[in-house]
Design a protein around this motif. Structure first.
Motif, PDB file in Angstrom:
ATOM      1  N   VAL A  58      -7.511   4.458   9.997  1.00 23.00           N
ATOM      2  CA  VAL A  58      -6.926   3.649   9.090  1.00 23.00           C
ATOM      3  C   VAL A  58      -5.332   3.483   9.070  1.00 23.00           C
ATOM      4  CG1 VAL A  58      -6.704   3.194   6.601  1.00 23.00           C
ATOM      5  CG2 VAL A  58      -8.861   4.044   7.610  1.00 23.00           C
ATOM      6  N   LEU A  59      -4.740   2.283   9.015  1.00 21.75           N
ATOM      7  CA  LEU A  59      -3.545   1.993   8.852  1.00 21.75           C
ATOM      8  C   LEU A  59      -3.267   1.999   7.156  1.00 21.75           C
ATOM      9  CD1 LEU A  59      -2.001   0.078  11.721  1.00 21.75           C
ATOM     10  CD2 LEU A  59      -1.209   2.272  11.092  1.00 21.75           C
ATOM     11  N   TYR A  69      -0.747   6.657   9.049  1.00 21.72           N
ATOM     12  CA  TYR A  69      -1.909   6.486   9.992  1.00 21.72           C
ATOM     13  C   TYR A  69      -2.841   7.577   9.292  1.00 21.72           C
ATOM     14  CZ  TYR A  69      -5.359   7.112  13.531  1.00 21.72           C
ATOM     15  OH  TYR A  69      -6.512   7.005  14.278  1.00 21.72           O
ATOM     16  N   LEU A  70      -3.892   7.370   9.166  1.00 22.23           N
ATOM     17  CA  LEU A  70      -4.872   8.262   8.726  1.00 22.23           C
ATOM     18  C   LEU A  70      -6.388   8.102   9.225  1.00 22.23           C
ATOM     19  CD1 LEU A  70      -7.040   7.448   5.953  1.00 22.23           C
ATOM     20  CD2 LEU A  70      -4.935   7.752   4.828  1.00 22.23           C
ATOM     21  N   GLU A  71      -7.037   9.249   9.420  1.00 22.73           N
ATOM     22  CA  GLU A  71      -8.312   9.147   9.958  1.00 22.73           C
ATOM     23  C   GLU A  71      -9.121   9.955   8.655  1.00 22.73           C
ATOM     24  OE1 GLU A  71      -7.287   9.670  14.724  1.00 22.73           O
ATOM     25  OE2 GLU A  71      -8.277  11.440  13.658  1.00 22.73           O
ATOM     26  N   VAL A  72     -10.200   8.942   8.321  1.00 21.88           N
ATOM     27  CA  VAL A  72     -11.053   9.303   7.286  1.00 21.88           C
ATOM     28  C   VAL A  72     -12.429   9.745   8.069  1.00 21.88           C
ATOM     29  CG1 VAL A  72     -12.510   8.711   5.276  1.00 21.88           C
ATOM     30  CG2 VAL A  72     -10.101   7.759   5.705  1.00 21.88           C
ATOM     31  N   TYR A  73     -12.870  10.953   7.924  1.00 22.00           N
ATOM     32  CA  TYR A  73     -14.168  11.577   8.421  1.00 22.00           C
ATOM     33  C   TYR A  73     -15.088  12.272   7.653  1.00 22.00           C
ATOM     34  CZ  TYR A  73     -11.777  16.108   8.817  1.00 22.00           C
ATOM     35  OH  TYR A  73     -11.064  17.337   8.597  1.00 22.00           O
ATOM     36  N   ARG A  74     -16.313  12.354   8.085  1.00 22.24           N
ATOM     37  CA  ARG A  74     -17.320  13.067   7.494  1.00 22.24           C
ATOM     38  C   ARG A  74     -17.126  14.711   8.020  1.00 22.24           C
ATOM     39  NH1 ARG A  74     -19.279  11.549   2.901  1.00 22.24           N
ATOM     40  NH2 ARG A  74     -19.733   9.303   3.117  1.00 22.24           N
ATOM     41  N   VAL A  97       2.603  10.524   8.669  1.00 24.13           N
ATOM     42  CA  VAL A  97       3.584   9.462   8.420  1.00 24.13           C
ATOM     43  C   VAL A  97       4.424   9.357   9.688  1.00 24.13           C
ATOM     44  CG1 VAL A  97       5.880   9.287   7.018  1.00 24.13           C
ATOM     45  CG2 VAL A  97       3.786  10.713   6.001  1.00 24.13           C
ATOM     46  N   GLY A  98       4.089   7.876   9.915  1.00 24.33           N
ATOM     47  CA  GLY A  98       4.578   7.530  11.372  1.00 24.33           C
ATOM     48  C   GLY A  98       6.201   7.580  11.836  1.00 24.33           C
ATOM     49  N   GLU A  99       7.065   7.239  10.488  1.00 19.15           N
ATOM     50  CA  GLU A  99       8.337   7.008  10.950  1.00 19.15           C
ATOM     51  C   GLU A  99       9.031   8.461  10.384  1.00 19.15           C
ATOM     52  OE1 GLU A  99       9.630   4.599  12.796  1.00 19.15           O
ATOM     53  OE2 GLU A  99       7.904   3.342  12.971  1.00 19.15           O
ATOM     54  N   LEU A 100       9.837   9.109  11.258  1.00 15.97           N
ATOM     55  CA  LEU A 100      10.555  10.051  10.585  1.00 15.97           C
ATOM     56  C   LEU A 100      11.473   9.732   9.498  1.00 15.97           C
ATOM     57  CD1 LEU A 100      11.413  13.091  10.907  1.00 15.97           C
ATOM     58  CD2 LEU A 100      13.074  12.462  12.397  1.00 15.97           C
ATOM     59  N   ALA A 101      12.000   8.640   9.236  1.00 15.55           N
ATOM     60  CA  ALA A 101      12.770   8.267   8.203  1.00 15.55           C
ATOM     61  C   ALA A 101      12.006   8.057   6.915  1.00 15.55           C
ATOM     62  CB  ALA A 101      13.647   6.875   8.446  1.00 15.55           C
ATOM     63  N   MET A 102      10.683   7.961   7.226  1.00 13.27           N
ATOM     64  CA  MET A 102       9.921   7.727   5.790  1.00 13.27           C
ATOM     65  C   MET A 102       9.358   9.301   5.290  1.00 13.27           C
ATOM     66  SD  MET A 102      10.182   4.410   5.219  1.00 13.27           S
ATOM     67  CE  MET A 102       8.941   4.372   3.958  1.00 13.27           C
TER      68      MET A 102
END
Length: 169
Positions: A58-59, A69-74, A97-102
């Motif tokens: 998921v984005l 970016y995350l992954e949702v899993y069982r 969290v993709g960007e270091l600045a974020m």
């Protein structure tokens, strides 16, 4: 999820793939995800996740800008189930969290209560959401705690010692 958040499945073609690939190459993500793979391997990974039933890539965007970016899993169908008593409807999350600045802007601690509420609403049988960050990733652990997760245990996974963190319904 409610505004200003938006979540959508990651598309293994084009922009999403390029973004995830770039983020996974970033030192602050690569240090803990250990998936600084070539673009074609990420394409295959996303396609495999989308073809199966165990993981959803998921984005997450904030005000229209992709930031996580995350992954949702069982959890019960994941390697983590060997390390704790997983219930059939436990949901696990991997978060980057993709960007270091974020980073260090409160994104994760703000997102987590909204995200866990949405996951509980989506699966009424789910009684807990888990995270299993590397114990050395103190920044993530603090963000997860601020977002409503409690440290339950330390567990040994094949590639790391992890902090098992739990958010009950």
């Amino acid at each position: 999820m409610p505004q200003p958040w938006d979540a959508r499945l990651a598309d293994p073609d084009g922009f999403h793939l390029d973004l995830i690939h770039r983020w996974m190459q970033s030192p602050h993500v690569a240090a803990f995800w250990r998936q600084a793979w070539p673009r074609d391997r990420w394409e295959l990974e996303l396609r495999d996740h989308l073809a199966g039933n165990d993981i959803r890539p998921v984005l997450v965007a904030l005000e229209g800008r992709p930031v996580i970016y995350l992954e949702v899993y069982r959890a019960a169908r994941d390697r983590v189930a060997k390390c704790y008593h997983a219930r059939p409807h436990d949901i696990g999350l991997h978060i980057a969290v993709g960007e270091l600045a974020m980073t260090d802007r409160g994104l994760v601690r703000t997102l987590l209560p909204v995200l866990t509420r949405a996951l509980f609403d989506a699966d009424p049988q789910c009684t807990r959401v888990i995270l299993e960050p590397d114990v050395r990733n103190t920044r993530a652990i603090k963000s997860f705690q601020a977002g409503g997760f409690q440290l339950a245990d330390e567990i040994l996974l094949p590639d790391k010692v992890a902090a098992l963190m739990v958010c009950p319904r």
